[in-house]
Design an enzyme around this catalytic site. Structure first.
Site, PDB file in Angstrom:
ATOM      1  N   GLU A  31     -17.529  -3.929  24.875  1.00  0.00           N
ATOM      2  CA  GLU A  31     -16.729  -5.154  24.980  1.00  0.00           C
ATOM      3  C   GLU A  31     -15.516  -5.114  24.039  1.00  0.00           C
ATOM      4  O   GLU A  31     -14.412  -5.525  24.402  1.00  0.00           O
ATOM      5  CB  GLU A  31     -17.592  -6.391  24.667  1.00  0.00           C
ATOM      6  CG  GLU A  31     -18.735  -6.633  25.643  1.00  0.00           C
ATOM      7  CD  GLU A  31     -19.970  -5.776  25.352  1.00  0.00           C
ATOM      8  OE1 GLU A  31     -20.005  -5.088  24.305  1.00  0.00           O
ATOM      9  OE2 GLU A  31     -20.904  -5.791  26.171  1.00  0.00           O
ATOM     10  N   HIS A  76      -4.166   3.400  -3.357  1.00  0.00           N
ATOM     11  CA  HIS A  76      -4.305   2.799  -2.027  1.00  0.00           C
ATOM     12  C   HIS A  76      -3.509   1.500  -1.844  1.00  0.00           C
ATOM     13  O   HIS A  76      -2.658   1.419  -0.967  1.00  0.00           O
ATOM     14  CB  HIS A  76      -5.787   2.538  -1.718  1.00  0.00           C
ATOM     15  CG  HIS A  76      -5.997   1.580  -0.611  1.00  0.00           C
ATOM     16  ND1 HIS A  76      -5.922   1.944   0.712  1.00  0.00           N
ATOM     17  CD2 HIS A  76      -6.220   0.229  -0.612  1.00  0.00           C
ATOM     18  CE1 HIS A  76      -6.108   0.881   1.465  1.00  0.00           C
ATOM     19  NE2 HIS A  76      -6.292  -0.174   0.694  1.00  0.00           N
ATOM     20  N   HIS A 104       0.836  -1.204   0.000  1.00  0.00           N
ATOM     21  CA  HIS A 104       0.000   0.000   0.000  1.00  0.00           C
ATOM     22  C   HIS A 104       0.875   1.260   0.000  1.00  0.00           C
ATOM     23  O   HIS A 104       1.267   1.738   1.062  1.00  0.00           O
ATOM     24  CB  HIS A 104      -0.902  -0.002   1.228  1.00  0.00           C
ATOM     25  CG  HIS A 104      -1.802  -1.195   1.308  1.00  0.00           C
ATOM     26  ND1 HIS A 104      -1.349  -2.438   1.687  1.00  0.00           N
ATOM     27  CD2 HIS A 104      -3.127  -1.328   1.047  1.00  0.00           C
ATOM     28  CE1 HIS A 104      -2.364  -3.294   1.656  1.00  0.00           C
ATOM     29  NE2 HIS A 104      -3.450  -2.651   1.274  1.00  0.00           N
ATOM     30  N   HIS A 108     -28.639 -14.997  25.371  1.00  0.00           N
ATOM     31  CA  HIS A 108     -27.572 -14.845  26.363  1.00  0.00           C
ATOM     32  C   HIS A 108     -26.845 -16.157  26.662  1.00  0.00           C
ATOM     33  O   HIS A 108     -25.875 -16.156  27.409  1.00  0.00           O
ATOM     34  CB  HIS A 108     -28.147 -14.276  27.666  1.00  0.00           C
ATOM     35  CG  HIS A 108     -28.396 -12.796  27.599  1.00  0.00           C
ATOM     36  ND1 HIS A 108     -29.089 -12.216  26.565  1.00  0.00           N
ATOM     37  CD2 HIS A 108     -28.026 -11.786  28.425  1.00  0.00           C
ATOM     38  CE1 HIS A 108     -29.149 -10.906  26.764  1.00  0.00           C
ATOM     39  NE2 HIS A 108     -28.502 -10.619  27.880  1.00  0.00           N
TER      40      HIS A 108
HETATM   41  C1  LIG Z   1     -11.619  -4.461   9.838  1.00  0.00           C
HETATM   42  C2  LIG Z   1     -11.073  -4.307   8.452  1.00  0.00           C
HETATM   43  N1  LIG Z   1     -11.903  -4.327   7.418  1.00  0.00           N
HETATM   44  C3  LIG Z   1     -11.440  -4.238   6.155  1.00  0.00           C
HETATM   45  C4  LIG Z   1     -10.104  -4.121   5.919  1.00  0.00           C
HETATM   46  C5  LIG Z   1      -9.565  -4.073   4.484  1.00  0.00           C
HETATM   47  N2  LIG Z   1      -9.096  -2.703   4.195  1.00  0.00           N
HETATM   48  C6  LIG Z   1      -7.799  -2.387   4.255  1.00  0.00           C
HETATM   49  S1  LIG Z   1      -7.544  -0.744   4.030  1.00  0.00           S
HETATM   50  C7  LIG Z   1      -9.183  -0.457   3.825  1.00  0.00           C
HETATM   51  C8  LIG Z   1      -9.755   0.923   3.651  1.00  0.00           C
HETATM   52  C9  LIG Z   1      -8.823   1.884   3.114  1.00  0.00           C
HETATM   53  O1  LIG Z   1      -9.248   3.189   3.346  1.00  0.00           O
HETATM   54  P1  LIG Z   1      -8.481   4.112   4.371  1.00  0.00           P
HETATM   55  O2  LIG Z   1      -8.613   3.588   5.726  1.00  0.00           O
HETATM   56  O3  LIG Z   1      -8.989   5.490   4.125  1.00  0.00           O
HETATM   57  O4  LIG Z   1      -6.973   4.009   3.957  1.00  0.00           O
HETATM   58  P2  LIG Z   1      -6.248   4.723   2.740  1.00  0.00           P
HETATM   59  O5  LIG Z   1      -7.069   4.446   1.519  1.00  0.00           O
HETATM   60  O6  LIG Z   1      -6.210   6.161   3.077  1.00  0.00           O
HETATM   61  O7  LIG Z   1      -4.909   4.090   2.672  1.00  0.00           O
HETATM   62  C10 LIG Z   1      -9.911  -1.639   3.913  1.00  0.00           C
HETATM   63  C11 LIG Z   1     -11.384  -1.727   3.750  1.00  0.00           C
HETATM   64  C12 LIG Z   1      -9.251  -4.101   7.041  1.00  0.00           C
HETATM   65  N3  LIG Z   1      -7.933  -4.009   6.928  1.00  0.00           N
HETATM   66  N4  LIG Z   1      -9.759  -4.171   8.287  1.00  0.00           N
END
Ligand SMILES: Cc1ncc(C[n+]2csc(CCOP(=O)(O)OP(=O)(O)O)c2C)c(N)n1
Length: 667
Positions: free
Chosen positions: A414, A265, A34, A476
């Site tokens: 939690e 990304h 990334h 529960h």
């Molecule tokens: C709980 C979770 N859900 C999904 C992902 C997969 N995932 C990795 S980065 C991302 C989103 C990227 O957007 P952002 O947080 O704005 O990062 P940027 O594009 O700025 O690098 C997702 C959905 C993850 N790592 N963790």
């Protein structure tokens, strides 16, 4: 940008661009990763590391260092570039070249157990910021115990849009805001881009207002303006609240076509975009090459905290020897010497005065003793304190601004609780134990999984562990949760049968330093089935023969927790008919299955009929009783009724066990 930081006219941009190009080159070489986040957030990270972080790369575990948590773990190359450039031992350029390769110190997402200088494992979005709350809280608590001479640092977080969209972020910021954790400073990489495209397609939250509503300072700055960043961080350091700095940035900063788009990304830039970005930075060096003057300036930033560290070491040395030894023991995570003796004495007392109590109550009895023997044990509950029995008389609760205490009211959070517990443990100085109902481990599970993966010694006190909770009904009543937790690598699950096994389980949980433990405890009273005390911890093999057969055993009944009582009653029914049966108590099925084969075989024995009794699903028990074994337990969800009626309704009774054994025998 002409912010000269060294005699060699190294500018802020030079420093930030070094981070950017290392991240770009490493992702390109790995053909995966990334690049966008490091390129966009390099200015924020550079200001933080060169101007603010109390940090000495020569000792990335110095207890009074500032903590930096990259919550957006997918941007791991940002962190690896910083650790490399500041000079953390082992974080060589070769490691960056091996980004995402097997056994490198540069795995896809940051892992604190793989990479020196990484504070916590991140990657599942939201975990980092929620873990940081635990770091920031532990800092204040340890400060309350040892004073500012020894404990006086900040917790910085770099969070992305995804971190703030995840639900856990709300639990985390609400808790941090309530507790006034003003040493926590979050830099939000406000780039408005996620994987599916611009954030506007799925989100319109005003994060600044949200944080303010949770009791935070929240400001907006240009995330590419080092002076503005510097001013905002300086102000945040003086605040009496935690601070969010919303840093407006461009993802993939500098890439000609991909900057500002989701294309930057999560994939390599490609040769053309990579070259274009380097041209935009005015960067004319070969891949992975950093000019000496920039390297030197970064190395200098890596030594910025050295004097502070040395001064801190002097202050530590000047402490009274006992106090110093205790501080060192605690931050190293070494358990106190008195724990085993304290538990042995408690067991002897329980033998002399048997307690027919719920194991949640037995846990409280154990904690009365254990909290004295283990001063670093910090308890808490997600708003079920009177049900979880976690607040012993000797514990006082912390409160906003007053961190002298060993009990945390986490609120009905939690997931936030479990993540904060990870941070408390990783910060050092404390062993966290947090509580809720077993069924709500589902709400805490992602953070429990991080604890397992990262080998964090947290303890989960999970009460109301089966249909035995009765009238609250199937919403529960956990049925699949024991199996689910047992299937998690490195998670250890205890379901003790009585007060003595509960004390033994607590001992095992606290002696463990390489992973988490769940204690599954009953709401309903149980007879004390153990008659022996002493120093030997019989639960240590996970299972043991509790009640031998009167002669050569024709059946073995294995049971855990509340069903051990049923197994013993079934044994009596069968022995009364001259049918020899032994009972094996299984306080920890997963620990038992991890024993060497010889130990397992000996405890399983060779009686032809094997029965398992547990008021939960069968999943996992075949490893003990085999596919032809008899299972007496749950085959679906529970129901709402007084618990004794439920046990009859679902056929989990001594009579049913005895009847099934005899039927199998007569086949
Ligand atoms: C709980 C979770 N859900 C999904 C992902 C997969 N995932 C990795 S980065 C991302 C989103 C990227 O957007 P952002 O947080 O704005 O990062 P940027 O594009 O700025 O690098 C997702 C959905 C993850 N790592 N963790």
């Amino acid at each position: 940008m002409q912010d000269t930081v060294s005699a060699d006219r190294v500018t802020h941009s030079d420093l930030a661009n070094a981070v950017r190009v290392l991240a770009m080159d490493a992702v390109e070489q790995a053909k995966s990763g990334h690049p966008g986040l490091p390129m966009g957030a390099a200015d924020m990270a550079t200001v933080l590391f060169t101007k603010f972080m109390k940090y000495d790369a020569a000792d990335p575990t110095w207890p009074d260092r500032d903590r930096f948590i990259l919550s957006a773990g997918h941007g791991s190359m940002l962190l690896y570039a910083l650790l490399h450039l500041t000079g953390v031992k082992g974080m060589t350029i070769e490691e960056l070249k091996n980004f995402r390769k097997l056994d490198s110190k540069t795995p896809g997402h940051p892992e604190n157990f793989m990479t020196p200088g990484v504070e916590t494992t991140t990657g599942p979005l939201g975990q980092g910021i929620a873990t940081a709350v635990g770091f920031a809280l532990a800092e204040r608590m340890l400060n309350a115990e040892y004073g500012s001479d020894l404990v006086d640092h900040h917790t910085y977080v770099l969070a992305s849009d995804g971190d703030l969209m995840e639900g856990i972020s709300h639990e985390a910021i609400a808790l941090a805001g309530h507790l006034k954790l003003n040493r926590m400073i979050v830099l939000w990489d406000d780039n408005g881009i996620s994987i599916d495209g611009p954030l506007s397609i799925s989100d319109s939250v005003d994060q600044v207002k949200r944080f303010q509503a949770c009791g935070w300072n929240a400001v907006r700055v240009d995330g590419h303006d080092p002076k503005a960043l510097q001013r905002a961080i300086s102000r945040a350091q003086k605040s009496d609240k935690p601070t969010l700095i919303a840093c407006k940035t461009t993802i993939g900063y500098g890439a000609p076509k991909k900057a500002g788009t989701s294309k930057a990304h999560g994939e390599p830039l490609g040769a053309e975009e990579l070259a274009g970005a380097k041209t935009a930075y005015g960067w004319g060096h070969a891949p992975f090459e950093i000019p000496d003057n920039i390297r030197d300036a970064w190395a200098k930033a890596g030594k910025k905290g050295r004097r502070q560290r040395k001064a801190w070491e002097e202050r530590l040395k000047a402490l009274a020897p006992e106090k110093r030894a205790e501080f060192e023991r605690r931050v190293k995570g070494v358990r106190p010497a008195g724990l085993a003796d304290a538990v042995a004495r408690l067991k002897d007392r329980l033998v002399a005065e048997p307690q027919n109590v719920a194991t949640r109550k037995a846990s409280e009895i154990a904690l009365e003793v254990i909290t004295e023997a283990v001063p670093e044990l910090v308890l808490g509950s997600a708003d079920l304190t009177p049900s979880n029995n976690t607040k012993t008389k000797n514990l006082t609760a912390i409160s906003p601004g007053n961190y002298a205490g060993r009990y945390i009211h986490y609120g009905i959070r939690e997931h936030g609780m479990a993540a904060a517990m990870n941070g408390i443990a990783l910060h050092g100085g404390y062993v966290p134990a947090g509580a809720t109902f077993l069924v709500f481990t589902d709400y805490a599970r992602p953070a429990m999984r991080i604890a397992s993966l990262a080998g964090i010694p947290a303890v989960y006190v999970m009460t109301h562990d089966s249909i035995g909770l009765g009238e609250d009904g199937p919403t529960h009543q956990p049925v699949e949760h024991l199996a689910a937790l047992r299937s998690m690598p490195k998670m250890r699950v205890f379901r003790p049968a009585d007060a003595i096994e509960t004390a033994e389980a607590w001992q095992m949980a606290l002696e463990r330093t390489d992973g988490p433990t769940t204690l599954a405890l009953t709401r309903q009273n149980l007879p004390q089935v153990r008659k022996d005390g002493g120093a030997q911890n019989r639960s240590a093999t996970g299972a043991y023969e509790l009640s031998p057969a009167s002669g050569p055993a024709r059946a073995t009944i294995f049971a855990s927790g509340s069903e051990v009582e049923i197994a013993l009653a079934a044994q009596k029914l069968l022995e009364d008919q001259s049918f020899a049966v032994r009972v094996v108590s299984v306080p920890s099925l997963d620990l038992f299955l991890a024993q060497p084969e010889k130990v397992r075989r000996e405890i399983i024995g060779d009686a032809p009929i094997k029965v398992a009794v547990e008021a939960a699903v069968r999943f996992g028990w075949d490893s003990v009783i085999g596919p032809d074994g008899i299972f007496v337990g749950m085959h679906g969800f529970g129901a709402s009724a007084p618990y004794k009626d439920l046990y009859k309704h679902f056929g989990i009774t001594a009579e049913a066990v005895a009847e099934k054994v005899l039927r199998t025998h007569n086949l």
